[in-house]
Design an enzyme around this catalytic site. Structure first.
Site, PDB file in Angstrom:
ATOM      1  N   GLY A 116       0.830  -1.211   0.000  1.00  0.00           N
ATOM      2  CA  GLY A 116       0.000   0.000   0.000  1.00  0.00           C
ATOM      3  C   GLY A 116       0.861   1.255   0.000  1.00  0.00           C
ATOM      4  O   GLY A 116       0.587   2.214  -0.727  1.00  0.00           O
TER       5      GLY A 116
ATOM      6  N   GLN B  90      12.641 -15.176  -5.937  1.00  0.00           N
ATOM      7  CA  GLN B  90      12.741 -15.893  -7.223  1.00  0.00           C
ATOM      8  C   GLN B  90      11.506 -16.778  -7.427  1.00  0.00           C
ATOM      9  O   GLN B  90      10.934 -16.835  -8.510  1.00  0.00           O
ATOM     10  CB  GLN B  90      14.001 -16.752  -7.260  1.00  0.00           C
TER      11      GLN B  90
ATOM     12  N   CYS C 263     -16.627   9.616  17.180  1.00  0.00           N
ATOM     13  CA  CYS C 263     -17.785   8.749  16.946  1.00  0.00           C
ATOM     14  C   CYS C 263     -18.214   8.043  18.236  1.00  0.00           C
ATOM     15  O   CYS C 263     -18.825   8.667  19.082  1.00  0.00           O
ATOM     16  CB  CYS C 263     -17.515   7.780  15.800  1.00  0.00           C
TER      17      CYS C 263
ATOM     18  N   HIS D 287     -15.925  11.252  11.748  1.00  0.00           N
ATOM     19  CA  HIS D 287     -14.532  10.789  11.868  1.00  0.00           C
ATOM     20  C   HIS D 287     -13.592  11.774  11.181  1.00  0.00           C
ATOM     21  O   HIS D 287     -13.258  11.589  10.013  1.00  0.00           O
ATOM     22  CB  HIS D 287     -14.374   9.417  11.202  1.00  0.00           C
TER      23      HIS D 287
ATOM     24  N   GLU E 277     -10.552  12.022  11.429  1.00  0.00           N
ATOM     25  CA  GLU E 277      -9.264  11.388  11.090  1.00  0.00           C
ATOM     26  C   GLU E 277      -9.179  10.988   9.622  1.00  0.00           C
ATOM     27  O   GLU E 277      -8.093  10.917   9.058  1.00  0.00           O
ATOM     28  CB  GLU E 277      -8.999  10.179  12.002  1.00  0.00           C
TER      29      GLU E 277
HETATM   30  N1  GLN Z   1     -21.257   2.048  17.514  1.00  0.00           N
HETATM   31  C1  GLN Z   1     -21.572   3.420  17.284  1.00  0.00           C
HETATM   32  C2  GLN Z   1     -22.688   3.595  16.269  1.00  0.00           C
HETATM   33  O1  GLN Z   1     -22.936   2.724  15.478  1.00  0.00           O
HETATM   34  C3  GLN Z   1     -20.335   4.210  16.894  1.00  0.00           C
HETATM   35  C4  GLN Z   1     -19.775   3.834  15.579  1.00  0.00           C
HETATM   36  C5  GLN Z   1     -18.361   4.301  15.362  1.00  0.00           C
HETATM   37  O2  GLN Z   1     -17.640   4.613  16.292  1.00  0.00           O
HETATM   38  N2  GLN Z   1     -17.923   4.338  14.124  1.00  0.00           N
HETATM   39  O3  GLN Z   1     -23.322   4.606  16.221  1.00  0.00           O
END
Ligand code: GLN
Length: 549
Positions: free
Chosen positions: A18, A192, A387, A516, A518
């Site tokens: 990757g 190889q 999340c 998220h 990130e």
């Molecule tokens: N389990 C939680 C939900 O479904 C959080 C999901 C997560 O952290 N991506 O809402």
């Protein structure tokens, strides 16, 4: 006609296919070409969303809501561009298309066979990815290793594509050269064999990326060249790198980008690698440490620990830290341990400058995470909840600050008296009818930001868009009580009214996001929320040091 570069793995997995794919992509981009990357996963899951992260690492989510392999995240980080659904396929999704077509009589009475119908579908998808991205180059990373049963149809597709367009298709083998401890010598034989295996699928590699602990010496280069039928200069040494973002620089030293252009008979359009090189230099120069604890549960595989499940979070912390001239030290802290051992938790959390609680599902480790959140809130440690991390921060606040004893997410206790986090209405049916693959709230959604909040300071914008992957949400029926007790809802989706960001005022940095962030952090563009979080950890840490003096 776009050029296709297939990146194939030899000897074993996990050796950086990757990163190789992403690095080649970056180099070609910096030579002035439009580049995109495609990931192929040979398993039968239709997408990566139904797999436990311990099985296969993080589930990455694209802007358009595809749950896919973590390598797509690497491509985005290295290219600095969004990669969309068109650029990901699994055997499950390929077979599903072919079978659905057969059910629709679209093969007009023919016998539908693995070959050629499956490779044809694969080639069709590769061409769509090339067109949608208007790509000069499409890098195609084939998951797994040569010699496995599962990825044969992809080699067959690559062979067929090459047969029709020999001038537009190139094969790169990323292979491993072990140095057995007792022998103390780098061994070329497994590579190889890998090449022989690839040959038997009708493919001859044009370039070999020789992965090993150390650099390849000339003797081994000659050996590989002779026995694998690959030009001496087309064997690129790829020793372990401390920092994955260093890899494009290493390749550039060996002129890999120029070798590729020469093989296709192309000339570079520009040559500007300065931004990337500067970022790597800054990362290397950062010496002052910032210690971040990730309290999670997807760490263990047997006796080994892996950070793969949280790779985007880890990378986002790195990007922000380097940008602020800090060297990140990331500690993986096991939430389950905190359920039994509060002293361990205190010891570990006192040590860190900031705490991140990442996404997750189910009940394992939840009470440990809630304890860590309580610690962060009470001890004014910078906290970022992502999340599930945000949802559990709301649970903690409800229980301990808003007087809702026993508050819980209904994911864990459907009959709780205080369902502060509850299933989204449209998700109920999906769960009841077991329609569970690809049905969460997925992909990018808008979020409006409240004035004078930490979020508005971080983003410097009134409206943002971030990626989601969840079924539960903050229960808007209980929102008023939570707000009256001091929870700030600083981000809301303008269409649905769902709470997207929560924060606390009397704290140096306490932020939870339903999305998220990130997934959108890149080394050349660190994410604003992660930056604000790291800034806060630096400030708190320095204030603490002053106090001690
Ligand atoms: N389990 C939680 C939900 O479904 C959080 C999901 C997560 O952290 N991506 O809402």
């Amino acid at each position: 006609m776009p050029k296709f570069i297939f990146v194939i793995g030899g000897v074993m997995s996990g050796i950086g296919k990757g990163i190789t794919t992403s690095s080649i992509a970056r180099l070609l981009k910096d030579r002035g070409f439009r580049v995109t990357c495609v990931k192929i996963d040979p398993y039968l899951n239709v997408d990566a969303g139904t797999m436990n992260p311990i099985e296969h690492g993080e589930v990455f989510v694209t802007e358009d809501g595809m749950e896919c392999d973590q390598d797509i995240g690497n491509y985005e980080r290295f290219l600095g561009e969004n990669i969309l659904k068109t650029n990901y396929m699994t055997s499950g999704s390929v077979y599903l298309s072919v079978i659905n077509r057969e059910r629709g009589l679209m093969y007009k009475g023919k016998c539908v066979e693995t070959v050629p119908h499956i490779p044809e579908e694969i080639i069709k998808r590769l061409n769509i990815a090339a067109q949608k991205n208007k790509a000069d180059f499409v890098l195609v990373e084939v998951g797994g290793t040569v010699g496995e049963y599962q990825n044969l149809v992809y080699f067959e597709a690559a062979r067929m594509l090459h047969l029709k367009n020999p001038k537009n298709v190139l094969f790169v083998l990323v292979s491993y050269l072990p140095i057995p401890q007792k022998i103390g010598e780098m061994k070329t034989k497994p590579t190889q064999y890998a090449v022989r295996s690839l040959n038997s699928a009708g493919i001859q590699p044009d370039i070999i990326i020789a992965r090993s602990h150390v650099s390849l010496d000339n003797l081994r280069k000659i050996k590989l060249s002779t026995f694998c039928n690959v030009g001496h200069k087309d064997i690129i040494s790829a020793p372990d790198a401390d920092n994955i973002y260093q890899v494009p620089l290493n390749f550039k030293k060996d002129k890999l980008d120029l070798i590729i252009l020469e093989k296709f008979g192309l000339k570079e359009k520009k040559n500007d690698f300065s931004m990337w090189a500067r970022m790597v230099r800054n990362a290397e120069k950062a010496k002052k440490e910032v210690k971040i604890g990730i309290v999670g549960k997807y760490f263990g595989t047997g006796k080994f620990s892996l950070g793969d499940a949280y790779i985007s979070v880890i990378e986002a912390i790195k990007h922000a830290s380097w940008n602020l001239s800090r060297k990140p030290k990331i500690l993986w802290l096991d939430a389950e341990d905190y359920e039994k051992d509060l002293n361990k938790m205190k010891r570990e959390l006192t040590e860190v400058d900031g705490i991140v609680i990442p996404g997750g599902f189910g009940s394992r480790g939840v009470e440990g995470k809630i304890k860590a959140i309580k610690y962060a809130r009470e001890n004014k440690k910078p906290f970022l909840g992502l999340c599930y991390g945000m949802q559990l921060a709301v649970v903690e606040f409800s229980r301990n600050k808003a007087g809702m004893k026993g508050a819980q997410t209904t994911e864990i206790n459907p009959s709780t008296k205080y369902p502060v986090i509850d299933i989204m209405a449209e998700q109920k049916e999906k769960i009841a009818s077991f329609k569970l693959g690809g049905t969460m709230r997925l992909g990018a959604f808008l979020c409006q930001i409240k004035k004078d909040s930490i979020a508005s300071r971080a983003y410097g914008k009134k409206e943002i868009s971030e990626r989601h992957r969840h079924r539960y949400e903050l229960n808007n029926n209980l929102k008023n009580i939570l707000e009256s007790k001091g929870l700030v809802i600083s981000g809301v989706n303008p269409q649905s009214g769902l709470a997207e960001i929560v924060e606390l005022r009397d704290h140096p940095f306490f932020v939870g996001t339903q999305f998220h962030p990130e997934f959108k952090s890149r080394p050349l563009e660190p994410h604003p929320l992660f930056k604000e979080f790291i800034k806060a950890t630096i400030k708190v840490n320095e204030r603490g040091k002053k106090k001690k003096n």
